[in-house]
Design a protein around this motif. Sequence first.
Motif, PDB file in Angstrom:
ATOM      1  N   SER A   6       6.709   0.423 -14.945  1.00 53.82           N
ATOM      2  CA  SER A   6       8.049   0.910 -15.268  1.00 53.82           C
ATOM      3  C   SER A   6       8.433   1.986 -14.259  1.00 53.82           C
ATOM      4  N   LEU A   7       9.697   2.366 -14.273  1.00 52.62           N
ATOM      5  CA  LEU A   7      10.162   3.428 -13.386  1.00 52.62           C
ATOM      6  C   LEU A   7       9.463   4.746 -13.721  1.00 52.62           C
ATOM      7  N   SER A   8       9.300   5.019 -14.994  1.00 54.21           N
ATOM      8  CA  SER A   8       8.605   6.236 -15.408  1.00 54.21           C
ATOM      9  C   SER A   8       7.159   6.224 -14.919  1.00 54.21           C
ATOM     10  N   ASP A   9       6.495   5.078 -15.015  1.00 51.77           N
ATOM     11  CA  ASP A   9       5.125   4.967 -14.494  1.00 51.77           C
ATOM     12  C   ASP A   9       5.097   5.182 -12.982  1.00 51.77           C
ATOM     13  N   LEU A  10       6.087   4.656 -12.283  1.00 49.86           N
ATOM     14  CA  LEU A  10       6.149   4.831 -10.836  1.00 49.86           C
ATOM     15  C   LEU A  10       6.219   6.314 -10.482  1.00 49.86           C
ATOM     16  N   VAL A  11       7.109   7.050 -11.136  1.00 52.35           N
ATOM     17  CA  VAL A  11       7.325   8.460 -10.805  1.00 52.35           C
ATOM     18  C   VAL A  11       6.201   9.352 -11.315  1.00 52.35           C
ATOM     19  N   TYR A  12       5.723   9.123 -12.533  1.00 52.52           N
ATOM     20  CA  TYR A  12       4.801  10.075 -13.145  1.00 52.52           C
ATOM     21  C   TYR A  12       3.340   9.648 -13.185  1.00 52.52           C
ATOM     22  N   ALA A  13       3.034   8.386 -12.904  1.00 57.60           N
ATOM     23  CA  ALA A  13       1.645   7.941 -13.048  1.00 57.60           C
ATOM     24  C   ALA A  13       1.133   7.158 -11.845  1.00 57.60           C
ATOM     25  N   SER A  14       1.872   7.136 -10.754  1.00 55.22           N
ATOM     26  CA  SER A  14       1.473   6.342  -9.591  1.00 55.22           C
ATOM     27  C   SER A  14       1.250   7.224  -8.378  1.00 55.22           C
ATOM     28  N   HIS A  15       0.690   6.619  -7.365  1.00 54.18           N
ATOM     29  CA  HIS A  15       0.545   7.235  -6.045  1.00 54.18           C
ATOM     30  C   HIS A  15       0.882   6.159  -5.026  1.00 54.18           C
ATOM     31  N   GLY A  16       0.831   6.509  -3.767  1.00 58.73           N
ATOM     32  CA  GLY A  16       1.162   5.569  -2.703  1.00 58.73           C
ATOM     33  C   GLY A  16       0.365   4.281  -2.747  1.00 58.73           C
ATOM     34  N   ASP A  17      -0.836   4.329  -3.333  1.00 61.35           N
ATOM     35  CA  ASP A  17      -1.654   3.114  -3.380  1.00 61.35           C
ATOM     36  C   ASP A  17      -1.102   2.064  -4.348  1.00 61.35           C
ATOM     37  N   SER A  18      -0.061   2.405  -5.100  1.00 61.90           N
ATOM     38  CA  SER A  18       0.558   1.412  -5.980  1.00 61.90           C
ATOM     39  C   SER A  18       1.612   0.582  -5.247  1.00 61.90           C
ATOM     40  N   VAL A  19       1.904   0.932  -3.993  1.00 63.13           N
ATOM     41  CA  VAL A  19       2.876   0.159  -3.209  1.00 63.13           C
ATOM     42  C   VAL A  19       2.188  -1.105  -2.711  1.00 63.13           C
ATOM     43  N   ALA A  20       2.781  -2.247  -3.034  1.00 65.43           N
ATOM     44  CA  ALA A  20       2.215  -3.540  -2.661  1.00 65.43           C
ATOM     45  C   ALA A  20       2.841  -4.091  -1.383  1.00 65.43           C
ATOM     46  N   LEU A  21       4.114  -3.727  -1.116  1.00 71.90           N
ATOM     47  CA  LEU A  21       4.815  -4.269   0.045  1.00 71.90           C
ATOM     48  C   LEU A  21       5.954  -3.329   0.410  1.00 71.90           C
ATOM     49  N   THR A  22       6.159  -3.144   1.696  1.00 69.07           N
ATOM     50  CA  THR A  22       7.299  -2.363   2.174  1.00 69.07           C
ATOM     51  C   THR A  22       8.049  -3.190   3.202  1.00 69.07           C
ATOM     52  N   LEU A  23       9.357  -3.267   3.019  1.00 64.92           N
ATOM     53  CA  LEU A  23      10.244  -4.033   3.886  1.00 64.92           C
ATOM     54  C   LEU A  23      11.263  -3.057   4.476  1.00 64.92           C
ATOM     55  N   VAL A  24      11.398  -3.032   5.792  1.00 63.05           N
ATOM     56  CA  VAL A  24      12.365  -2.160   6.456  1.00 63.05           C
ATOM     57  C   VAL A  24      13.244  -3.027   7.352  1.00 63.05           C
ATOM     58  N   ASP A  25      14.542  -2.977   7.103  1.00 63.71           N
ATOM     59  CA  ASP A  25      15.514  -3.766   7.849  1.00 63.71           C
ATOM     60  C   ASP A  25      15.123  -5.243   7.892  1.00 63.71           C
ATOM     61  N   GLY A  26      14.660  -5.724   6.753  1.00 68.22           N
ATOM     62  CA  GLY A  26      14.326  -7.138   6.624  1.00 68.22           C
ATOM     63  C   GLY A  26      12.967  -7.538   7.167  1.00 68.22           C
ATOM     64  N   LYS A  27      12.194  -6.592   7.677  1.00 69.60           N
ATOM     65  CA  LYS A  27      10.873  -6.904   8.243  1.00 69.60           C
ATOM     66  C   LYS A  27       9.773  -6.243   7.421  1.00 69.60           C
ATOM     67  N   ILE A  28       8.738  -7.007   7.140  1.00 66.76           N
ATOM     68  CA  ILE A  28       7.599  -6.456   6.410  1.00 66.76           C
ATOM     69  C   ILE A  28       6.855  -5.497   7.332  1.00 66.76           C
ATOM     70  N   VAL A  29       6.740  -4.237   6.907  1.00 71.17           N
ATOM     71  CA  VAL A  29       6.007  -3.249   7.688  1.00 71.17           C
ATOM     72  C   VAL A  29       4.693  -2.863   7.037  1.00 71.17           C
ATOM     73  N   TYR A  30       4.530  -3.223   5.765  1.00 72.84           N
ATOM     74  CA  TYR A  30       3.274  -2.973   5.067  1.00 72.84           C
ATOM     75  C   TYR A  30       3.095  -4.004   3.980  1.00 72.84           C
ATOM     76  N   ARG A  31       1.907  -4.570   3.919  1.00 73.37           N
ATOM     77  CA  ARG A  31       1.547  -5.487   2.841  1.00 73.37           C
ATOM     78  C   ARG A  31       0.137  -5.146   2.428  1.00 73.37           C
ATOM     79  N   LYS A  32      -0.035  -4.856   1.144  1.00 71.97           N
ATOM     80  CA  LYS A  32      -1.347  -4.490   0.632  1.00 71.97           C
ATOM     81  C   LYS A  32      -2.250  -5.710   0.638  1.00 71.97           C
TER      82      LYS A  32
END
Length: 181
Positions: free
Chosen positions: A153-179
């Motif tokens: 949930s959004l609350s879990d993202l803000v209060y119970a997560s860290h950067g390691d919970s990011v599975a994928l990052t897309l910048v300007d349509g390009k994948i820059v990080y994939r776990k």
Amino acid sequence: MSETQKEVDDCLREHGCRPWEYLDKLGILDKLGKNIIAAHCLHLSDDEIRLIGDHGITCVHCPNSNLKLGSGYRFPMLELLDAGARVALGTDGSASSNNLDMIEVMKTAALLQKGWRGDPTVVPAQQILSLATLGHTIAPGQPACLFLSTAKSLSDLVYASHGDSVALTLVDGKIVYRKEW
């Protein structure tokens, strides 16, 4: 800008005014206005907050760095927003915050606002996420920038997560990080 009380005191001693007032006297605020992105902005007077808002300046709050360095914790987030300034979140450098974890910064920034204001309802999870992303949305004609998280949930993202919970990052349509799983 105005990260420490010493910085403000030095400006008062050397120039007879506070840092933002000094930039205004030099004409920098009128010349650059909305193009100014200023980190920290902790030690601000009401007049400086008005100046910043009147010029649509972006203030980047770096709470983990400010806490580690003992710069302060009373970032005037709501006052800046009410004055018309833009507010964003940042990590500062890894030397002063030990990591570049924006999810950790969201939690710290939200908790600090709640704590020093004595109000658990200020800066809810949706607002802090908006500040972390400068309110970017996925829409036609805009660059596709997003991240996918394993948070439930959004609350879990803000209060119970860290950067390691990011599975994928897309910048300007390009994948820059994939776990890697």
